[in-house]
Design an enzyme around this catalytic site. Structure first.
Site, PDB file in Angstrom:
ATOM      1  N   TYR A 100      -2.006  -6.135  17.760  1.00  0.00           N
ATOM      2  CA  TYR A 100      -2.074  -5.449  16.573  1.00  0.00           C
ATOM      3  C   TYR A 100      -3.578  -4.801  16.291  1.00  0.00           C
ATOM      4  CZ  TYR A 100      -2.185  -4.744  11.626  1.00  0.00           C
ATOM      5  OH  TYR A 100      -2.205  -3.921  10.348  1.00  0.00           O
ATOM      6  N   ILE A 144       0.792  -1.112  -0.199  1.00  0.00           N
ATOM      7  CA  ILE A 144       0.010   0.256   0.185  1.00  0.00           C
ATOM      8  C   ILE A 144       0.923   1.313  -0.069  1.00  0.00           C
ATOM      9  CG2 ILE A 144      -1.651   1.269   1.563  1.00  0.00           C
ATOM     10  CD1 ILE A 144      -2.982  -1.246   2.420  1.00  0.00           C
ATOM     11  N   THR A 193      -1.707  -7.944  -0.124  1.00  0.00           N
ATOM     12  CA  THR A 193      -0.275  -7.483  -0.053  1.00  0.00           C
ATOM     13  C   THR A 193       0.755  -8.721   0.710  1.00  0.00           C
ATOM     14  OG1 THR A 193      -0.246  -6.353   2.114  1.00  0.00           O
ATOM     15  CG2 THR A 193      -0.758  -4.940  -0.049  1.00  0.00           C
ATOM     16  N   LYS A 232      -4.119  -0.468  15.962  1.00  0.00           N
ATOM     17  CA  LYS A 232      -5.041   0.077  14.912  1.00  0.00           C
ATOM     18  C   LYS A 232      -6.077   0.757  15.483  1.00  0.00           C
ATOM     19  CE  LYS A 232      -2.182  -0.962  11.632  1.00  0.00           C
ATOM     20  NZ  LYS A 232      -1.374   0.157  10.942  1.00  0.00           N
TER      21      LYS A 232
END
Length: 283
Positions: free
Chosen positions: A189, A51, A224, A193
């Site tokens: 994680y 990204i 990705t 975020k």
């Protein structure tokens, strides 16, 4: 004193604009003046693949000079060479955003080459542990929060005076749909975020009087290398069933939004967390 030259990685001089590149930029200035980000400078972290790389390419295509960075010098070299080969105006430097000296070098590189900064896009992120929130060690917590949450704020604090000198600016943080719909195996994680959503709102309020806007890109499952959570061949088909739009996202699906948020068209938009996920993550 800015400790720029003490910390320069091997090969950094290769990123100084060559006479040919400067000539190309000069002769194309008339064309660039029609681009919405002409004469602007963007710093993009974690921008040598995925990204981040696609965002860097789009900002450059729309007229900005882009300073690329990531943790590995060879990746910076490759990304810069690729985009310069496309006729785009980019420079780059190695930067681990969790290290103060690397952040200083990134700021110094942008100022040395460009004289100022208009946009900051923070895509760099880590997830060194797959497992439960309470199963995360203190070391894991420290690394995730340091890179994913603390580093964008500290980097922005270093760039802020230079953005103020421009009279305006745009910051785009990059969160994840996991902030809204946590994935059970990405405990710490997910939390990092979610924290970025709050950081966006808080910075937007603080910086609005300075005419600096802060928004957040919230990607869903974008295909990705970083997003490969499992080698299960049925994962992609399973994810498609969750989406309103029947496909997995691509990095290009994110790049246009970031360019828009940096552009004059978004001059009255700040404090927004914008989901790019093919569906609403709230459902």
């Amino acid at each position: 004193e800015i400790p720029m030259f003490r910390h320069q990685p091997r090969g950094w001089k290769s990123f100084l604009p060559t006479a040919a590149l400067l000539s190309k930029r000069s002769t194309s200035s008339a064309a660039n003046s029609r681009l919405k980000l002409a004469n602007k400078v963007a710093v993009v972290t974690g921008s040598t693949n995925g990204i981040g790389f696609t965002i860097a390419r789009r900002l450059a295509q729309d007229g900005a000079h882009v300073v690329i960075s990531s943790r590995k010098q060879q990746n910076v070299d490759q990304a810069v060479n690729t985009l310069q080969g496309e006729g785009l105006s980019v420079t780059g430097t190695m930067c681990h955003v969790g290290k103060a000296e690397d952040r200083e070098r990134l700021v110094s590189t942008a100022l040395e080459h460009c004289g100022g900064v208009d946009f900051l896009v923070c895509t760099a992120g880590v997830n060194p542990f797959v497992g439960s929130t309470l199963g995360s060690s203190e070391q894991v917590w420290d690394k995730i929060l340091s890179v994913n949450v603390k580093a964008p704020a500290l980097l922005l604090s270093q760039l802020l005076p230079h953005m103020e000198n421009r009279g305006q600016g745009s910051v785009v943080l990059v969160s994840s749909a996991a902030a809204y719909v946590p994935y059970a195996r990405l405990g710490a994680y997910n939390v990092s975020k979610t924290a970025l959503l709050g950081l966006t709102k808080t910075l937007a309020v603080e910086l609005a009087p300075k005419n600096i806007r802060v928004n957040c890109l919230v990607p869903g499952f974008i295909k990705t290398d970083f997003s490969q959570l499992t080698e299960d061949p049925d994962l992609e088909e399973y994810l498609k069933k969750l989406f309103g739009i029947q496909r997995v996202g691509k990095p290009e699906d994110c790049a246009g939004l970031v360019s828009f948020l940096c552009s004059p068209d978004a001059s009255y938009i700040t404090g927004e967390n914008i989901v790019v996920a093919g569906c609403s993550p709230h459902l």
